[in-house]
Scaffold this active site. Structure first.
Site, PDB file in Angstrom:
ATOM      1  CG  HIS A 137       0.950  12.292   6.315  1.00 42.66           C
ATOM      2  ND1 HIS A 137       0.485  13.084   5.208  1.00 42.66           N
ATOM      3  CD2 HIS A 137       1.106  13.236   7.489  1.00 42.66           C
ATOM      4  CE1 HIS A 137       0.245  14.368   5.807  1.00 42.66           C
ATOM      5  NE2 HIS A 137       0.784  14.259   7.061  1.00 42.66           N
TER       6      HIS A 137
ATOM      7  CB  SER B  84      -5.041 -18.407  -3.251  1.00 47.31           C
ATOM      8  OG  SER B  84      -4.507 -18.702  -4.273  1.00 47.31           O
TER       9      SER B  84
ATOM     10  CE  LYS C  92      -2.316 -14.434  -0.604  1.00 46.40           C
ATOM     11  NZ  LYS C  92      -2.509 -13.539  -2.104  1.00 46.40           N
TER      12      LYS C  92
ATOM     13  CD  GLU D  75      -8.972  -8.709   0.252  1.00 43.04           C
ATOM     14  OE1 GLU D  75      -8.901  -8.845  -1.042  1.00 43.04           O
ATOM     15  OE2 GLU D  75      -8.303  -9.352   1.094  1.00 43.04           O
TER      16      GLU D  75
END
Ligand code: ARG
Length: 458
Positions: free
Chosen positions: A155, A276, A282, A289
């Site tokens: 979980h 970024s 960043k 992804e």
């Protein structure tokens, strides 16, 4: 005039030509198409259906076309619909009447089927190699991290301590099964449909056994109607590919949050991260992804081909021309994703300190304490309750289980003895998992040994 123009009084509308054509995407099959045609021409000459000279002219003509396509000297035409007719027309333009004999005893229906099967068998071989490379990286990385402690989750809550080596070897098993599934799929892909004709077989005394050997197939489609009708092997492949993407996407998801400041378990190499355009600080795990995102493409391709094939009457229907975009897209997506994933994993660095730190919180040794009480004679349920109370005490007093003194522990059960203090250390919790296939380092060592043996035989 069209290669099939004899029966027509008018030409097709250019709108129809463009709509009907598959050349834009099926030109990817040029090599398979030419190799299939060369084998077919050899077979026609061998069986006396065409003469030796005609066979020779066709083969030389096709070899020339192959070379020219590879050198980028060829232009394909939408009016010629697909790769098959583009090549046939090119051949006839080059060698004259002999070229018109190539299509004897075959149809585009068995031709396209053989092309796709050859393409897919090569694609499976390439993807299998990439999976093998990934399996190697997993074993190597696991070996470096047999003793790297980290939380195991259920979980997404800290559950029990495990090692990174163990976690990586879990993925080894998944990708191993994926590779095996592909190998199994290949058995059904590598069956020869050529020689089936349009749907009923042909009137010529062909030699399909020769074609099979020539083109490296393992068998011949036994029923010609089936040979030209089904694309179940494409569906099977894309299902297998979907499972690979599913596994990759789970691993990517973990990498993405392990790479976040909140976890800090992993740092991606600069080479596989991006920045970024606005936030200078960043460094994003875009590779992971994108793989996670591209899983959606492959699932979409699976639904596409399943839906295209649904309820199609036998035999060939033009709907089936739509099989190629999802197939090609799946092959290319999976090839790229496996390659980049492998590099990304190889170059990432794991932060052992943060992983260890994370095992300090979350009472992940609670089950081990319960097991300790059971071994001292308590029924498991009673032990569970006692440890539950102990955890509550820890929460209230902001302590970890391993910080408790023997006196504190004894409030929850009088069977606790000095040895518990050692047993609750995270490393000991891991080492004490003695069951077959557990996270204990000696078991992970066995897994790695088996994996190496398995890989050396591939
Ligand atoms: N371009 C077609 C395809 O990809 C080739 C087969 C055409 N056969 C036919 N009977 N129209 O499916």
């Amino acid at each position: 005039m069209k290669l099939w123009g004899g029966r027509f009084e008018k030409t097709t509308a250019s709108l129809m030509d463009a709509f009907n054509a598959s050349i834009e995407f099926d030109q990817k099959l040029y090599k398979q198409d030419i190799l299939g045609s060369i084998a077919h021409a050899k077979m026609l000459a061998k069986t006396g259906i065409i003469t030796e000279e005609e066979g020779k002219a066709i083969i030389e003509g096709l070899q020339g076309i192959l070379k020219d396509i590879e050198e980028g000297k060829v232009e394909f035409h939408v009016e010629l619909e697909d790769i098959h007719m583009n090549i046939e027309k090119m051949l006839t333009d080059r060698i004259g009447d002999a070229g018109k004999k190539l299509h004897t005893a075959r149809s585009r229906n068995d031709q396209v089927a053989v092309d796709i099967r050859m393409y897919l068998r090569d694609a499976i071989d390439e993807i299998s190699e990439r999976l093998k490379a990934l399996l190697y990286v997993l074993v190597q990385t696991a070996e470096e991290h047999i003793d790297t402690v980290m939380p195991g989750y259920t979980h997404l809550q800290r559950a029990q301590p495990i090692t990174l080596g163990y976690h990586l070897m879990a993925y080894f098993q998944m990708f191993k099964r994926d590779r095996e599934r592909l190998q199994d799929c290949r058995k059904r892909v590598n069956i020869l449909p050529l020689g089936a004709g349009a749907l009923a077989g042909t009137t010529y005394n062909t030699d399909r056994e020769f074609l099979k050997e020539e083109l490296g197939f393992d068998g011949i489609c036994e029923n010609s109607l089936d040979a030209v009708s089904d694309r179940d092997f494409v569906i099977e492949f894309i299902s297998d590919a979907s499972l690979i993407m599913m596994h990759l996407s789970r691993f990517c998801e973990e990498i993405i949050f392990w790479n976040s400041a909140e976890f800090g378990f992993i740092e991606m190499d600069d080479a596989y991260s991006t920045g970024s355009s606005i936030m200078p600080q960043k460094k994003n795990p875009d590779a992971a992804e994108l793989i996670r995102g591209k899983t959606g493409r492959v699932y979409g391709n699976l639904i596409q081909i399943l839906t295209i094939m649904k309820a199609l009457p036998l035999a060939y229907n033009k709907d089936m021309q739509e099989d190629k975009p999802p197939l090609f897209d799946t092959v290319e997506t999976i090839r790229d994703c496996l390659e980049i994933f492998c590099e990304m994993l190889k170059t990432a660095s794991f932060n052992k300190k943060n992983m260890k730190k994370a095992t300090k919180e979350g009472f992940m040794n609670a089950t081990d304490v319960a097991d300790y009480l059971v071994k001292k004679g308590l029924p498991f349920r009673s032990a569970h309750e006692a440890v539950g109370k102990m955890v509550l005490y820890c929460v209230e007093n902001q302590k970890a289980v391993e910080d408790l003194t023997l006196e504190e522990l004894r409030q929850f059960s009088d069977v606790f003895e000095e040895d518990i203090l050692e047993k609750v250390q995270i490393e000991n919790c891991i080492a004490s998992k003695v069951s077959y296939g557990s996270t204990a380092p000696q078991n992970v060592r066995t897994m790695i040994k088996n994996a190496k043996e398995y890989l050396s035989e591939l």
